[in-house]
Design an enzyme around this catalytic site. Structure first.
Site, PDB file in Angstrom:
ATOM      1  N   GLY A  46     -14.382  33.462  61.419  1.00 34.61           N
ATOM      2  CA  GLY A  46     -14.514  32.227  62.169  1.00 34.61           C
ATOM      3  C   GLY A  46     -14.442  32.542  63.657  1.00 34.61           C
ATOM      4  CD  GLN A  51     -11.562  32.903  68.814  1.00 33.11           C
ATOM      5  OE1 GLN A  51     -12.112  32.218  67.970  1.00 33.11           O
ATOM      6  NE2 GLN A  51     -10.915  34.016  68.515  1.00 33.11           N
ATOM      7  CB  CYS A  88      -6.663  35.526  66.113  1.00 31.72           C
ATOM      8  SG  CYS A  88      -7.581  34.635  67.384  1.00 31.72           S
ATOM      9  CG  LEU A  89     -12.588  37.697  65.555  1.00 33.54           C
ATOM     10  CD1 LEU A  89     -13.956  37.042  65.613  1.00 33.54           C
ATOM     11  CD2 LEU A  89     -12.700  39.142  65.079  1.00 33.54           C
ATOM     12  CG  HIS A 130      -7.275  30.535  63.231  1.00 30.47           C
ATOM     13  ND1 HIS A 130      -6.302  31.515  63.202  1.00 30.47           N
ATOM     14  CD2 HIS A 130      -8.119  30.894  64.238  1.00 30.47           C
ATOM     15  CE1 HIS A 130      -6.554  32.407  64.159  1.00 30.47           C
ATOM     16  NE2 HIS A 130      -7.656  32.066  64.791  1.00 30.47           N
ATOM     17  CD  GLU A 131     -11.841  29.633  64.066  1.00 32.82           C
ATOM     18  OE1 GLU A 131     -11.848  29.578  65.311  1.00 32.82           O
ATOM     19  OE2 GLU A 131     -11.685  30.702  63.444  1.00 32.82           O
ATOM     20  CG  HIS A 134      -9.017  29.370  68.558  1.00 34.40           C
ATOM     21  ND1 HIS A 134      -8.302  30.154  69.439  1.00 34.40           N
ATOM     22  CD2 HIS A 134      -9.249  30.151  67.471  1.00 34.40           C
ATOM     23  CE1 HIS A 134      -8.124  31.360  68.906  1.00 34.40           C
ATOM     24  NE2 HIS A 134      -8.673  31.387  67.716  1.00 34.40           N
TER      25      HIS A 134
HETATM   26 ZN    ZN Z   1      -8.677  32.931  66.379  1.00 36.40          ZN
END
Ligand code: ZN
Length: 186
Positions: A46, A51, A88-89, A130-131, A134
């Site tokens: 995701g 991000q 998380c990226l 999670h998204e 963000h």
């Molecule tokens: Zn993330």
């Protein structure tokens, strides 16, 4: 379409609430494409617009159960919780046990401005939470239990990427007028 650099924790764009999308135009469709391509390149399960430095309420996901994108989401969560690890990226290499609601119902819009509802349990519910976080400027370490969060903060300080966040520029960009994750991070 292009792969964008992924912002790392420490970049203020990740802790800034994103703006609502008001123009469902070609630029928005390009943003969804960029997010999708960047997520696949990472690879991740995701990715949210902040991000990649775009402070708008847009995210994409791609897990075994399916893929998609969502704009201006609101969430309804079950009281039941699930256990599971999450990464998380924007926190390369770090994974922690992160409590989440077991089930989530996300309402929002697709890139054409049509209302959509996404319902998920387990991993999909985790990704949606999670998204959506963000987009509120909340990162997953904010959801950890206190003891785990302490460990996470120490790991982050000791990581080889921490401190590089500023190199990519630290001003949140609003491109448009305001008006456990299968081993993959989200
Ligand atoms: Zn993330």
């Amino acid at each position: 379409m292009s792969i964008q650099p992924i912002r790392l924790f420490g970049d203020p764009v990740l802790t800034t609430p994103a703006e609502l999308v008001v123009n469902f135009d070609k630029e928005l469709r390009t943003l969804v494409e960029d997010l999708t391509q960047t997520m696949h390149d990472a690879p991740g399960a995701g990715l949210a617009a902040p991000q990649i430095g775009v402070s708008l309420q847009v995210f994409v996901w791609d897990i075994e159960e399916g893929d998609g994108h969502l704009i201006n989401p609101t969430l309804d969560l079950s009281e039941d919780l699930q256990d599971g690890e999450e990464g998380c990226l924007s926190f390369p290499g770090l994974v922690y046990e992160t409590p989440r609601a077991f089930r989530a119902v996300a309402k929002g819009f697709n890139m054409h401005g049509e209302p959509v509802t996404i319902e998920g349990t387990e991993l999909l519910a985790r990704v949606l939470q999670h998204e959506t976080d963000h987009l509120k400027g909340i990162v997953f370490i904010d959801r950890l239990l206190a003891a785990e969060r302490k460990i996470a903060m120490a790991d982050i300080r000791n990581s080889d990427w921490f401190g590089q966040a500023q190199d990519l520029g630290n001003t949140p960009i609003v491109k448009f007028s305001p008006h456990a994750t299968n081993g993959r991070a989200i």
